[in-house]
Design a protein around this motif. Structure first.
Motif, PDB file in Angstrom:
ATOM      1  N   ARG A 213      85.325  18.721  11.443  1.00  0.00           N
ATOM      2  CA  ARG A 213      84.370  17.743  11.954  1.00  0.00           C
ATOM      3  C   ARG A 213      84.445  16.419  11.190  1.00  0.00           C
ATOM      4  N   LYS A 216      85.903  13.102  12.505  1.00  0.00           N
ATOM      5  CA  LYS A 216      85.003  12.159  13.207  1.00  0.00           C
ATOM      6  C   LYS A 216      85.382  11.801  14.650  1.00  0.00           C
ATOM      7  N   SER A 238      89.363  23.143  12.899  1.00  0.00           N
ATOM      8  CA  SER A 238      88.213  24.057  12.789  1.00  0.00           C
ATOM      9  C   SER A 238      87.580  24.193  14.173  1.00  0.00           C
ATOM     10  N   ARG A 239      86.694  25.147  14.288  1.00  0.00           N
ATOM     11  CA  ARG A 239      86.025  25.332  15.574  1.00  0.00           C
ATOM     12  C   ARG A 239      85.145  24.137  15.927  1.00  0.00           C
ATOM     13  N   GLN A 252      92.798  26.287  17.193  1.00  0.00           N
ATOM     14  CA  GLN A 252      91.666  26.684  16.341  1.00  0.00           C
ATOM     15  C   GLN A 252      92.081  27.776  15.359  1.00  0.00           C
ATOM     16  N   ILE A 253      91.699  27.569  14.109  1.00  0.00           N
ATOM     17  CA  ILE A 253      91.974  28.559  13.055  1.00  0.00           C
ATOM     18  C   ILE A 253      90.662  29.245  12.720  1.00  0.00           C
ATOM     19  N   GLY A 254      90.691  30.569  12.619  1.00  0.00           N
ATOM     20  CA  GLY A 254      89.470  31.263  12.202  1.00  0.00           C
ATOM     21  C   GLY A 254      89.227  32.536  12.963  1.00  0.00           C
ATOM     22  N   GLN A 255      88.044  33.059  12.758  1.00  0.00           N
ATOM     23  CA  GLN A 255      87.658  34.363  13.313  1.00  0.00           C
ATOM     24  C   GLN A 255      87.831  34.420  14.825  1.00  0.00           C
ATOM     25  N   THR A 256      87.492  33.334  15.503  1.00  0.00           N
ATOM     26  CA  THR A 256      87.628  33.318  16.958  1.00  0.00           C
ATOM     27  C   THR A 256      88.795  32.429  17.401  1.00  0.00           C
ATOM     28  N   SER A 271      84.428  22.228   6.049  1.00  0.00           N
ATOM     29  CA  SER A 271      83.491  22.662   5.009  1.00  0.00           C
ATOM     30  C   SER A 271      83.878  24.000   4.389  1.00  0.00           C
ATOM     31  N   GLN A 275      83.714  31.890   8.805  1.00  0.00           N
ATOM     32  CA  GLN A 275      84.504  32.177  10.013  1.00  0.00           C
ATOM     33  C   GLN A 275      85.817  31.400  10.007  1.00  0.00           C
ATOM     34  N   HIS A 276      85.835  30.242   9.371  1.00  0.00           N
ATOM     35  CA  HIS A 276      87.096  29.502   9.256  1.00  0.00           C
ATOM     36  C   HIS A 276      87.996  30.179   8.220  1.00  0.00           C
ATOM     37  N   ASN A 290      87.692  16.991   0.742  1.00  0.00           N
ATOM     38  CA  ASN A 290      86.343  16.907   1.292  1.00  0.00           C
ATOM     39  C   ASN A 290      85.545  15.939   0.433  1.00  0.00           C
ATOM     40  N   ASP A 308      87.370  10.666   0.371  1.00  0.00           N
ATOM     41  CA  ASP A 308      87.316  10.347   1.796  1.00  0.00           C
ATOM     42  C   ASP A 308      88.698  10.605   2.408  1.00  0.00           C
ATOM     43  N   LEU A 309      88.735  11.497   3.377  1.00  0.00           N
ATOM     44  CA  LEU A 309      90.036  11.876   3.953  1.00  0.00           C
ATOM     45  C   LEU A 309      90.767  10.676   4.547  1.00  0.00           C
TER      46      LEU A 309
END
Ligand SMILES: Cc1cc2nc3c(=O)[nH]c(=O)nc-3n(C[C@H](O)[C@H](O)[C@H](O)COP(=O)(O)OP(=O)(O)OC[C@H]3O[C@@H](n4cnc5c(N)ncnc54)[C@H](O)[C@@H]3O)c2cc1C
Length: 326
Positions: A213, A216, A238-239, A252-256, A271, A275-276, A290, A308-309
């Motif tokens: 997120r 931005k 991320s989701r 998407q990377i993660g549980q879902t 963050s 789940q990620h 981050n 700042d990315l």
């Protein structure tokens, strides 16, 4: 052959086995003491693809080549595979954690009435029994599981197991068993289009750059794509980024989403929700960027940059360019 370990071939849909199959075959060979057989369901296998399997150590290739097998549908593939298993009685059937095989092998185990170890990160023989290690509780714990009865059915996480070194000159031994391919009950795919990003495929990539997120907006992913193209990485998300519509779900990377285990994972503006982490915590080296020093991702990161990315990504890209130019 009753003691054989089978490796279900994951192909590129163009007739060639993918690298993850070399990982599964190597494991099948190691565990079986040499009797690793490949089982390949496809609408079209290339002769070079068969050669590749032999070079990776498949002592035999069970080839079911039939137009009705494309596109993949679990309800068509699972009975075909189950029929073969019933006739040949392999001791183990191993596949990879890919979108097709995670469904196919779960269906197969259900049909056979045997256990299924999904998403294994280690396999070992304990006497005459196979023991699988797999993450549980979104990767917080590792559990060891075994089977009440054979055949042992499991999927292996990509990039975790050492791939087979090809040995040139091994000739493929191909069996073409006669099996009935059932008609599909559903027509799910009207047409298939290949969308190439020009970057490596996410679940097989050795380097992954991922945005959350904190990016931005979708327009800013271009800086990650630039960094990825410099170092030859895949781009994940991320989701939160996917739900916002900034990236398609397949990234998407993660549980879902996807489970990845690259050599290097670089996360930007993510963050580190549990789940990620479930999808990337087995990465060999984790780097997090981050602006919040308290972000949970720093707890699993090997290296962290608080910043700042939008300043860090261009600076990193330039440094990588200089390093790679040497
Ligand atoms: C059942 C279920 C399944 C789920 N499955 C998944 C899944 O598969 N994958 C997944 O990712 N999530 C999944 N989630 C969602 C998960 O809980 C989190 O909501 C999500 O991972 C948060 O994404 P994020 O880290 O990008 O966003 P946030 O948590 O909002 O984090 C954004 C981060 O960006 C940082 N940041 C902002 N601006 C900058 C900047 N300029 N520079 C640097 N850093 C910046 C912030 O400090 C913050 O830490 C799931 C949730 C549930 C309930």
């Amino acid at each position: 052959m009753a003691n054989a370990f089978w490796c279900v071939v994951e192909d590129d849909r163009k007739g060639y086995p993918k690298k993850v199959t070399a990982e599964v075959l190597a494991e099948a060979r190691r565990l079986s003491g040499g009797t690793a057989e490949a089982v390949w369901l496809t609408d079209s296998a290339q002769p070079e693809g068969l050669m590749r399997l032999a070079e990776w150590g498949a002592t035999k290739i069970w080839l079911v080549e039939h137009a009705g097998l494309a596109p993949y549908r679990g309800e068509v593939w699972a009975p075909v595979l189950a029929t073969l298993v019933a006739a040949q009685a392999p001791k183990a059937i191993l596949g990879a954690v890919t979108s097709r095989q995670r469904e196919l092998l779960a269906r197969l185990a259900a049909r056979l009435g045997v256990g299924f170890a999904a998403d294994t990160v280690a396999l070992a023989m304990d006497g005459d029994t196979l023991v699988a290690t797999r993450p549980v509780y979104a990767g917080k714990l590792l559990s060891k599981v075994t089977w009440a009865k054979p055949p042992w059915v499991a999927t292996l996480r990509p990039n975790v197991f050492k791939p087979a070194e090809p040995v040139a000159g091994r000739e493929p031994v191909v069996e073409r068993p006669a099996v009935t391919v059932p008609d599909a009950m559903l027509k799910l795919v009207e047409r298939r289009e290949e969308v190439s990003t020009g970057l490596p495929e996410l679940s097989e990539a050795e380097l992954v750059v991922s945005g959350g997120r904190g990016m931005k907006g979708p327009e800013h992913f271009v800086i990650l794509e630039h960094l990825a193209s410099v170092i030859g990485a895949a781009v994940g998300a991320s989701r939160a980024a996917v739900d916002a519509g900034w990236r398609p779900h397949r990234f998407q990377i993660g549980q879902t989403g996807r489970t990845i285990s690259p050599k290097l994972y670089l996360g930007f503006g993510i963050s580190g929700a549990i789940q990620h982490l479930a999808g990337m915590r087995t990465s060999k080296i984790i780097v997090a960027v981050n602006k919040d020093p308290e972000a949970p991702i720093f707890k699993v990161a090997d290296y962290g940059i608080v910043g700042d990315l939008f300043e860090v990504v261009p600076a990193l890209t330039e440094e990588f360019k200089k390093l790679l130019a040497k």
